[in-house]
Design a protein around this motif. Structure first.
Motif, short mmCIF file in Angstrom:
data_model
loop_
_atom_site.label_atom_id
_atom_site.label_comp_id
_atom_site.label_asym_id
_atom_site.label_seq_id
_atom_site.Cartn_x
_atom_site.Cartn_y
_atom_site.Cartn_z
N SER A 164 38.66 -6.05 38.89
CA SER A 164 39.69 -6.72 38.10
C SER A 164 41.06 -6.28 38.58
N ALA A 165 42.04 -7.15 38.35
CA ALA A 165 43.39 -6.89 38.86
C ALA A 165 44.12 -5.88 37.99
N LEU A 166 43.60 -4.66 37.99
CA LEU A 166 44.21 -3.57 37.21
C LEU A 166 44.61 -2.44 38.15
N PRO A 167 45.82 -1.91 38.00
CA PRO A 167 46.27 -0.83 38.89
C PRO A 167 45.33 0.36 38.92
N ALA A 168 44.66 0.64 37.81
CA ALA A 168 43.77 1.81 37.76
C ALA A 168 42.62 1.69 38.76
N ARG A 199 49.01 -4.63 46.64
CA ARG A 199 49.68 -5.93 46.82
C ARG A 199 48.88 -7.03 46.13
N ALA A 200 47.55 -6.99 46.30
CA ALA A 200 46.69 -8.01 45.70
C ALA A 200 46.74 -7.93 44.16
N VAL A 201 46.71 -6.71 43.64
CA VAL A 201 46.76 -6.54 42.17
C VAL A 201 48.06 -7.12 41.62
N GLU A 202 49.17 -6.80 42.27
CA GLU A 202 50.46 -7.32 41.79
C GLU A 202 50.49 -8.85 41.86
N ALA A 203 49.95 -9.39 42.94
CA ALA A 203 49.94 -10.85 43.09
C ALA A 203 49.07 -11.51 42.02
N PRO A 210 39.10 -11.81 39.94
CA PRO A 210 38.86 -10.52 40.62
C PRO A 210 39.40 -10.51 42.07
N ILE A 211 39.62 -9.33 42.57
CA ILE A 211 40.03 -9.11 43.96
C ILE A 211 38.80 -8.65 44.73
N ALA A 226 45.76 -15.34 44.78
CA ALA A 226 47.09 -15.73 44.31
C ALA A 226 47.80 -16.53 45.40
N PRO A 227 48.45 -17.63 45.03
CA PRO A 227 49.18 -18.41 46.04
C PRO A 227 50.24 -17.54 46.71
N SER A 228 50.28 -17.61 48.04
CA SER A 228 51.17 -16.71 48.76
C SER A 228 52.46 -17.40 49.15
#
Lengths: 139, 116
Positions: free
Chosen positions: A9-13, A49-53, A62-63, A82-84
């Motif tokens: 999941s897109a979580l910094p942790a 970078r992916a999480v922030e996007a 998910p990433i 995420a659209p780049s």
């Protein structure tokens, strides 16, 4: 070719977990000890970078990371959905331009400085960052 | 390893001790501390990174943000770091030209004293 896939999941942790997994597999694949710090940092940068996007565009998605042992190379691909925006090329450093949130492209500059081989594929459907390092064959 | 933060003030220099990993998860805590210190009038900061195990571009961004804030008050933000793995990131990004980087807290304090 051995492949390990990880989605999170897109979580910094979770970025730390991804770094640890990548470093462990790099070590097992036979990447030199002196390169493991570079693997850890580059994979961390790509995942951050992916999480922030994702947090900006699609926080529920998910990433994905793929880690491959491929003909004497340890290859990592970090994929987001995420659209780049167009990836900006390196620009002269100007403190006035820098902010706490400028790091998206800066992270890619760090990856390019660390990984032996890097390719960034930005698209409207997401970005794939593929990077690789030499590894001992047959480990 | 998580991030441990501490700080103390000696003369006009506020020394921030950082231990652990500075990444996308932990960097906001360092950012909050630096903002809080500046808001309380501490404009000369020395960040000791000798016990930092990991630093990524998010952490660099926090340090750059802190530098911008103290410079707005004619202050300074300098670093103590001798670890090659950390210094390499500063070199790759060209930030060695932006930050004063010292080998020890004493060396930084001495340089800061000369600047006063």
């Amino acid at each position: 070719m051995a492949t390990v896939e990880l989605t999170f999941s897109a979580l910094p942790a979770h970025v730390r977990t991804a770094r640890l997994v990548a470093t462990a597999i790099a070590r097992r694949t036979g990447v030199e000890e002196s390169l493991l710090d570079e693997v850890r940092l580059a994979v961390g940068e790509a995942c951050s970078r992916a999480v922030e996007a994702h947090r900006a565009h699609c926080p529920g998605e998910p990433i994905r990371i793929e880690l491959r042992d491929d003909s004497g190379r340890f290859e990592v691909t970090v994929s987001d959905l995420a659209p780049s925006d167009e990836i900006k090329q390196e620009q002269p450093l100007d403190l006035g331009m820098l902010s706490d949130s400028f790091m998206s492209n800066f992270g890619i500059a760090v990856i390019e400085g660390l990984a032996d081989d890097v390719e960034v594929f930005p698209s409207p459907k997401g970005t794939n960052i593929r990077m690789s390092w030499p590894a001992a064959v047959g480990v | 390893m998580d991030l441990k933060l501490d700080h103390r003030t000696e003369d006009r220099l506020t020394i921030v001790e950082v231990e652990g990993e500075i990444d996308v998860y932990t960097a906001p805590r360092l950012r909050e501390l630096l903002i809080d210190l500046v808001n309380k009038g501490n404009f000369h900061l020395l960040v000791n990174m000798e016990k930092v195990d990991f630093l990524d571009s998010t952490g660099l961004g926090v340090l750059v943000g802190g530098l911008k804030r103290v410079r707005a008050h004619d202050g300074s933000l300098e670093l103590v770091c001798t670890q090659e793995r950390i210094l390499k990131i500063f070199r790759i990004t060209g930030l060695t030209k932006v930050f004063g980087i010292y080998a020890s807290v004493d060396e930084a304090k001495e340089a800061h004293g000369k600047d006063k």
